[in-house]
Design a protein around this motif. Structure first.
Motif, PDB file in Angstrom:
ATOM      1  N   VAL A 144      25.915  52.323  31.999  1.00 10.52           N
ATOM      2  CA  VAL A 144      27.023  52.831  31.775  1.00 10.52           C
ATOM      3  C   VAL A 144      27.858  51.958  32.301  1.00 10.52           C
ATOM      4  O   VAL A 144      27.704  51.391  32.887  1.00 10.52           O
ATOM      5  N   PHE A 145      28.867  51.962  30.790  1.00 13.87           N
ATOM      6  CA  PHE A 145      30.098  51.088  31.132  1.00 13.87           C
ATOM      7  C   PHE A 145      31.316  51.601  31.315  1.00 13.87           C
ATOM      8  O   PHE A 145      31.745  52.854  30.776  1.00 13.87           O
ATOM      9  N   GLU A 146      32.368  50.921  31.888  1.00  8.67           N
ATOM     10  CA  GLU A 146      34.391  51.757  32.043  1.00  8.67           C
ATOM     11  C   GLU A 146      34.624  50.576  31.541  1.00  8.67           C
ATOM     12  O   GLU A 146      34.951  49.963  31.773  1.00  8.67           O
ATOM     13  N   GLY A 147      35.642  51.681  30.039  1.00 10.17           N
ATOM     14  CA  GLY A 147      36.461  50.843  29.694  1.00 10.17           C
ATOM     15  C   GLY A 147      36.990  51.693  28.584  1.00 10.17           C
ATOM     16  O   GLY A 147      36.566  52.567  28.804  1.00 10.17           O
ATOM     17  N   GLU A 151      35.112  48.834  23.758  1.00  4.83           N
ATOM     18  CA  GLU A 151      35.559  47.013  24.889  1.00  4.83           C
ATOM     19  C   GLU A 151      34.786  46.789  25.439  1.00  4.83           C
ATOM     20  O   GLU A 151      34.142  46.096  25.852  1.00  4.83           O
ATOM     21  N   PRO A 152      34.080  48.184  26.634  1.00  8.29           N
ATOM     22  CA  PRO A 152      33.546  47.763  27.642  1.00  8.29           C
ATOM     23  C   PRO A 152      31.834  47.604  27.416  1.00  8.29           C
ATOM     24  O   PRO A 152      31.012  46.864  28.014  1.00  8.29           O
ATOM     25  N   LEU A 153      31.099  47.209  26.021  1.00  5.58           N
ATOM     26  CA  LEU A 153      30.176  47.716  25.364  1.00  5.58           C
ATOM     27  C   LEU A 153      29.861  46.106  25.752  1.00  5.58           C
ATOM     28  O   LEU A 153      30.227  45.296  25.334  1.00  5.58           O
ATOM     29  N   PRO A 154      28.774  45.433  25.388  1.00  2.00           N
ATOM     30  CA  PRO A 154      28.265  44.018  25.282  1.00  2.00           C
ATOM     31  C   PRO A 154      28.042  44.450  23.918  1.00  2.00           C
ATOM     32  O   PRO A 154      27.794  44.912  22.653  1.00  2.00           O
ATOM     33  N   ALA A 155      28.673  43.266  23.694  1.00  2.00           N
ATOM     34  CA  ALA A 155      28.764  42.627  22.837  1.00  2.00           C
ATOM     35  C   ALA A 155      27.910  42.132  21.566  1.00  2.00           C
ATOM     36  O   ALA A 155      28.006  42.814  21.111  1.00  2.00           O
ATOM     37  N   GLY A 156      26.767  41.534  21.915  1.00  7.25           N
ATOM     38  CA  GLY A 156      25.219  42.401  21.146  1.00  7.25           C
ATOM     39  C   GLY A 156      24.804  43.314  20.848  1.00  7.25           C
ATOM     40  O   GLY A 156      24.020  43.829  19.605  1.00  7.25           O
ATOM     41  N   LEU A 157      25.820  44.045  21.250  1.00  2.00           N
ATOM     42  CA  LEU A 157      25.508  45.670  20.425  1.00  2.00           C
ATOM     43  C   LEU A 157      25.915  45.972  19.037  1.00  2.00           C
ATOM     44  O   LEU A 157      25.545  46.575  17.931  1.00  2.00           O
ATOM     45  N   ALA A 158      27.120  44.457  18.455  1.00  2.47           N
ATOM     46  CA  ALA A 158      27.387  44.926  17.291  1.00  2.47           C
ATOM     47  C   ALA A 158      26.901  45.118  16.235  1.00  2.47           C
ATOM     48  O   ALA A 158      26.656  43.818  16.098  1.00  2.47           O
ATOM     49  N   GLY A 159      26.660  45.837  15.269  1.00  2.00           N
ATOM     50  CA  GLY A 159      25.854  45.926  13.881  1.00  2.00           C
ATOM     51  C   GLY A 159      24.807  46.167  14.246  1.00  2.00           C
ATOM     52  O   GLY A 159      23.550  46.026  13.175  1.00  2.00           O
ATOM     53  N   ARG A 160      24.408  46.979  15.348  1.00  2.00           N
ATOM     54  CA  ARG A 160      23.139  47.129  15.660  1.00  2.00           C
ATOM     55  C   ARG A 160      23.046  48.854  15.964  1.00  2.00           C
ATOM     56  O   ARG A 160      21.670  49.079  16.002  1.00  2.00           O
ATOM     57  N   VAL A 161      23.878  49.190  15.652  1.00  2.00           N
ATOM     58  CA  VAL A 161      23.895  51.262  16.621  1.00  2.00           C
ATOM     59  C   VAL A 161      23.211  52.588  15.049  1.00  2.00           C
ATOM     60  O   VAL A 161      24.350  52.111  14.244  1.00  2.00           O
ATOM     61  N   GLU A 162      22.652  52.235  16.036  1.00  2.00           N
ATOM     62  CA  GLU A 162      22.024  52.855  14.669  1.00  2.00           C
ATOM     63  C   GLU A 162      22.398  55.030  14.728  1.00  2.00           C
ATOM     64  O   GLU A 162      22.686  55.520  13.442  1.00  2.00           O
ATOM     65  N   VAL A 163      22.741  55.316  16.437  1.00  2.00           N
ATOM     66  CA  VAL A 163      24.051  56.731  15.863  1.00  2.00           C
ATOM     67  C   VAL A 163      24.895  56.450  16.927  1.00  2.00           C
ATOM     68  O   VAL A 163      24.167  55.866  18.778  1.00  2.00           O
TER      69      VAL A 163
END
Length: 262
Positions: A144-147, A151-163
């Motif tokens: 759980v990230f605050e922001g 903006e606060p999500l891990p950069a490595g999630l870019a292009g990988r989120v299915e839902v």
């Protein structure tokens, strides 16, 4: 041990709740009696409810999609109609899918989806520190990230989120004053206020969604029946493919925005 549930105690609590305008006084009295550990605690809980606090804030939890979700004071209370949003997401999520619960509030949506679909890789974020603190009680705290939005999500999630679940605020600013007192006085305004037409936050979410969604990934959000046509236009302008589902039973409208595979 819960507070005594004798007929006189039950009757007294029901009378106080009815006098305060609680429509479901009997049901609320049973919940309060079952959760209080002493007569003194029961009296304090009834006092808070009579003063206008949402029942869920008094109890410290809300029932949502078959779960008991912790809800702290000031945090948005998950609505039953939003269970339809979870149902739509569950139908799209594969076991092990990467899932983001954006504008997560208590984390109720992510928690419900995680219970319904095996092994989902869940992340959540909210701009409100109180909501983040609460969500960390309902889903793994380290996820759980605050922001602000993405903006606060891990950069490595870019292009990988299915839902991508985004229970964005969609009440127009000018209509906040028309909400029930329980919402406008005891829930964070940032969780309710969607700007002049109620779609300001949604525009920002859809504008950034393609960067985070995997090809074929889905953004799902709740809106009102009145706002749905404008919400669909917003989705289409962002290069996503919209579809609309309606639950008459829950009086809920959910838009799914899909990133094309190409």
């Amino acid at each position: 041990m819960s507070a005594p549930s004798s007929a006189p105690a039950f009757s007294s609590v029901v009378s106080r709740l009815r006098a305060a305008g609680c429509v479901f006084a009997e049901d609320e009295a049973r919940l309060l009696l079952s959760c209080a550990h002493s007569p003194a605690e029961l009296a304090a809980m009834v006092d808070r409810r009579v003063a206008g606090l949402p029942l869920e804030h008094v109890l410290g939890w809300a029932e949502f999609a078959g779960l008991r979700v912790a809800v702290d004071p000031g945090v948005f209370v998950p609505r039953r109609r939003t269970e339809f949003l979870v149902e739509r997401a569950v139908a799209l999520a594969r076991p092990g899918a990467v899932v983001v619960d954006l504008c997560c509030g208590s984390g109720a949506l992510g928690a419900a989806l995680s219970c319904a679909v095996a092994g989902v890789d869940l992340y959540a974020a909210d701009v409100d520190p109180a909501a983040v603190h609460c969500a960390r009680r309902n889903v793994p705290a380290e996820r759980v990230f605050e922001g602000d939005l993405y903006e606060p999500l891990p950069a490595g999630l870019a292009g990988r989120v299915e839902v991508l679940l985004a229970n964005v605020p969609y009440v127009p600013s000018g209509e906040i004053a028309l909400l029930p007192a329980e919402a406008r006085e005891y829930e964070a305004r940032v969780a309710l206020d969607g700007g002049a037409d109620g779609l300001d936050v949604l525009r920002r979410v859809t504008a950034g969604a393609s960067r985070w969604l995997a090809p074929g990934g889905h953004l799902l959000f709740e809106t009102s029946e009145r706002q749905a046509p404008s919400a669909v236009e917003t989705v289409a302008r962002s290069g996503l493919v919209p579809s609309v589902a309606v639950s008459q039973e829950l009086y809920a409208t959910v838009v799914t925005a899909t990133r094309p595979l190409g």
